[in-house]
Design a protein around this motif. Structure first.
Motif, PDB file in Angstrom:
ATOM      1  N   PHE A  85       0.701  -1.430  -0.055  1.00 23.46           N
ATOM      2  CA  PHE A  85       0.124   0.137  -0.105  1.00 23.46           C
ATOM      3  C   PHE A  85       0.813   1.209  -0.113  1.00 23.46           C
ATOM      4  O   PHE A  85       1.844   1.455   0.609  1.00 23.46           O
ATOM      5  N   ILE A  86       0.294   2.386  -0.749  1.00 24.57           N
ATOM      6  CA  ILE A  86       1.056   3.318  -0.870  1.00 24.57           C
ATOM      7  C   ILE A  86       0.340   4.630  -0.498  1.00 24.57           C
ATOM      8  O   ILE A  86      -1.046   4.399  -0.721  1.00 24.57           O
ATOM      9  N   TYR A  87       0.815   5.919   0.077  1.00 24.18           N
ATOM     10  CA  TYR A  87       0.008   6.985   0.373  1.00 24.18           C
ATOM     11  C   TYR A  87       0.378   7.922  -0.387  1.00 24.18           C
ATOM     12  O   TYR A  87       1.534   8.490  -0.551  1.00 24.18           O
ATOM     13  N   LEU A  88      -0.305   8.740  -1.339  1.00 25.14           N
ATOM     14  CA  LEU A  88      -0.001   9.596  -2.309  1.00 25.14           C
ATOM     15  C   LEU A  88      -0.672  11.191  -1.811  1.00 25.14           C
ATOM     16  O   LEU A  88      -1.473  11.219  -1.074  1.00 25.14           O
ATOM     17  N   PHE A  89       0.346  12.040  -2.123  1.00 23.48           N
ATOM     18  CA  PHE A  89      -0.209  13.435  -2.186  1.00 23.48           C
ATOM     19  C   PHE A  89      -1.446  13.493  -3.277  1.00 23.48           C
ATOM     20  O   PHE A  89      -0.972  13.553  -4.362  1.00 23.48           O
ATOM     21  N   ASN A  90      -2.605  13.917  -2.764  1.00 24.73           N
ATOM     22  CA  ASN A  90      -3.682  13.884  -3.867  1.00 24.73           C
ATOM     23  C   ASN A  90      -3.712  15.234  -4.511  1.00 24.73           C
ATOM     24  O   ASN A  90      -3.948  16.326  -4.016  1.00 24.73           O
TER      25      ASN A  90
ATOM     26  N   TRP B 112      11.782   8.627   4.006  1.00 25.52           N
ATOM     27  CA  TRP B 112      11.258   7.291   3.760  1.00 25.52           C
ATOM     28  C   TRP B 112       9.828   7.499   2.947  1.00 25.52           C
ATOM     29  O   TRP B 112       8.923   8.138   3.366  1.00 25.52           O
ATOM     30  N   PRO B 113       9.644   6.626   2.178  1.00 31.05           N
ATOM     31  CA  PRO B 113       8.272   6.656   1.442  1.00 31.05           C
ATOM     32  C   PRO B 113       6.958   6.104   2.080  1.00 31.05           C
ATOM     33  O   PRO B 113       7.490   5.176   3.129  1.00 31.05           O
ATOM     34  N   TRP B 114       5.922   6.773   2.171  1.00 36.63           N
ATOM     35  CA  TRP B 114       4.730   6.607   2.873  1.00 36.63           C
ATOM     36  C   TRP B 114       3.946   5.201   2.144  1.00 36.63           C
ATOM     37  O   TRP B 114       3.167   5.194   1.470  1.00 36.63           O
ATOM     38  N   GLN B 115       4.821   4.171   2.416  1.00 33.03           N
ATOM     39  CA  GLN B 115       4.597   2.859   1.965  1.00 33.03           C
ATOM     40  C   GLN B 115       4.687   1.547   3.020  1.00 33.03           C
ATOM     41  O   GLN B 115       5.350   1.992   3.973  1.00 33.03           O
TER      42      GLN B 115
ATOM     43  N   GLY C   8      11.299   7.804   8.707  1.00 36.32           N
ATOM     44  CA  GLY C   8      10.597   6.708   8.765  1.00 36.32           C
ATOM     45  C   GLY C   8      11.556   5.689   9.242  1.00 36.32           C
ATOM     46  O   GLY C   8      12.853   6.028   9.169  1.00 36.32           O
ATOM     47  N   ILE C   9      11.051   4.713   9.890  1.00 33.16           N
ATOM     48  CA  ILE C   9      11.722   3.483  10.313  1.00 33.16           C
ATOM     49  C   ILE C   9      11.470   2.262   9.621  1.00 33.16           C
ATOM     50  O   ILE C   9      10.262   2.017   9.544  1.00 33.16           O
TER      51      ILE C   9
END
Length: 346
Positions: free
Chosen positions: A1-6, A100-103, A77-78
């Motif tokens: 799952f990834i979180y995108l800037f909308n 760190w990517p929001w994934q 991120g960690i």
């Protein structure tokens, strides 16, 4: 799952960020880990006030790049290494990055990661995003480099945004470095109580209740020598008006101004600027990244204080990547006590 800037929600320089500025999508990552890369599982992500600047094409800072519409957002991120083709990292290593990517999982360049030593924080890995990470470094180095705190000098420190990630540490560090009196400013009675009863502040002011200027005069009868400024705006103007000759402002953040199209640091009102100049109050922009040569020793100092119980750590933890947008919105509205953390997987 990834979180995108909308891309579907318009924000603008003067807008207030909301959870709907982001969207969760399911995606795939490569099957093969190339030379120099590692596959990681994300454990913790950080949301911080500076990220509001990244929601504009012009971030107002040369060291921050803007988030791109419809691309994966990133930040502190960690994670744990699940497969490695990097000579300095092995499966099971815990690693961190400021980008760190929001994934939930990712393949990253191993050279961009810093290996963590969990024993330094007694296994509390998320502390490396807060008290033992860039947040703690900001508080410690800000006080050391811009606060001019001297043991035995009978100095009074005031901290705004005092129950937040950085402020809650700054007040305690101010005391450890030698301030004789520490007063916090926060937005709820609960936060003020925690500051005094748990974190050792001498007093705390709920800025949403009563006359802040009057309370400040009562609690700091000798005036203010050091001001750790996290908020800017009216609160900071009130504090500055009660600062002493040759005192110091540690300009950490201006969260009350981040949703407005103003330069950073925001200019002071003319009457407050006059006070600053007449009293020779220093107010210099502080960027912790300029002091990375002191990072290693400073992190070890922070970890030692944490292990000795001298530095109390608070976290507000939200579970699940799907809730990171809401966590960011809440943090920007003061919904956190201590560091806002998003726990991704155990």
């Amino acid at each position: 799952f990834i979180y995108l800037f909308n891309s579907n929600i318009t924000l603008g320089k003067n807008g207030v960020p909301v959870a709907e500025n982001f969207q969760l999508e399911q995606s795939t990552i490569a099957d093969t880990v190339q030379a120099g890369q590692v596959r990681v599982k994300t454990l913790y992500l950080s949301v911080d006030p500076y990220m509001r600047c990244r929601m504009n094409e012009d971030t107002g800072s040369d060291y921050l790049r803007p988030w791109q519409l419809s691309e994966v957002a990133d930040g502190g991120g960690i994670g744990v290494v699940e497969e490695s083709q990097h000579r300095n990292l092995a499966k099971g290593d815990f690693v961190t990055s400021f980008t760190w990517p929001w994934q939930t999982a990712a393949i990253l360049d191993g050279g961009s990661l810093q290996k963590l030593e969990p024993q330094l924080v007694s296994g509390r890995l998320s502390y490396f995003l807060g008290a033992a990470g860039i947040t703690g470094l900001t508080a410690l180095l800000g006080i050391k480099e811009k606060g001019h705190v001297a043991a035995g000098a009978n100095q009074t420190m005031v901290v705004s945004g005092a129950a937040g990630a950085c402020g809650s540490l700054a007040g305690q560090i101010g005391r450890l470095e030698g301030c004789s009196r520490v007063v916090g400013i926060a937005g709820t009675d609960e936060k003020c109580s925690i500051l005094v009863q748990e974190m050792g502040f001498d007093a705390a002011i709920n800025y949403k209740k009563g006359d802040v200027a009057k309370q400040l005069r009562e609690l700091c009868p000798g005036g203010v020598d050091v001001y750790f400024d996290n908020v800017g705006g009216d609160i900071s103007d009130t504090v500055i008006s009660q600062m002493n000759q040759n005192s110091h402002i540690i300009l950490c953040g201006q969260i009350s101004q981040y949703n407005k199209d103003v330069p950073y640091p925001p200019p002071l009102p003319p009457d407050i600027e006059k006070i600053q100049k007449e009293r020779n109050i220093t107010r210099e922009r502080f960027l912790v990244l300029n002091y990375m040569d002191k990072q290693e020793a400073s992190v070890l100092q922070l970890c030692q204080w944490i292990q000795e119980g001298k530095l109390k750590v608070r976290e507000t933890v939200v579970e699940g990547l799907a809730n990171i947008g809401a966590a960011f919105q809440s943090m920007m509205n003061g919904g956190n006590i201590g560091k806002q953390i998003v726990s991704i997987s155990k």
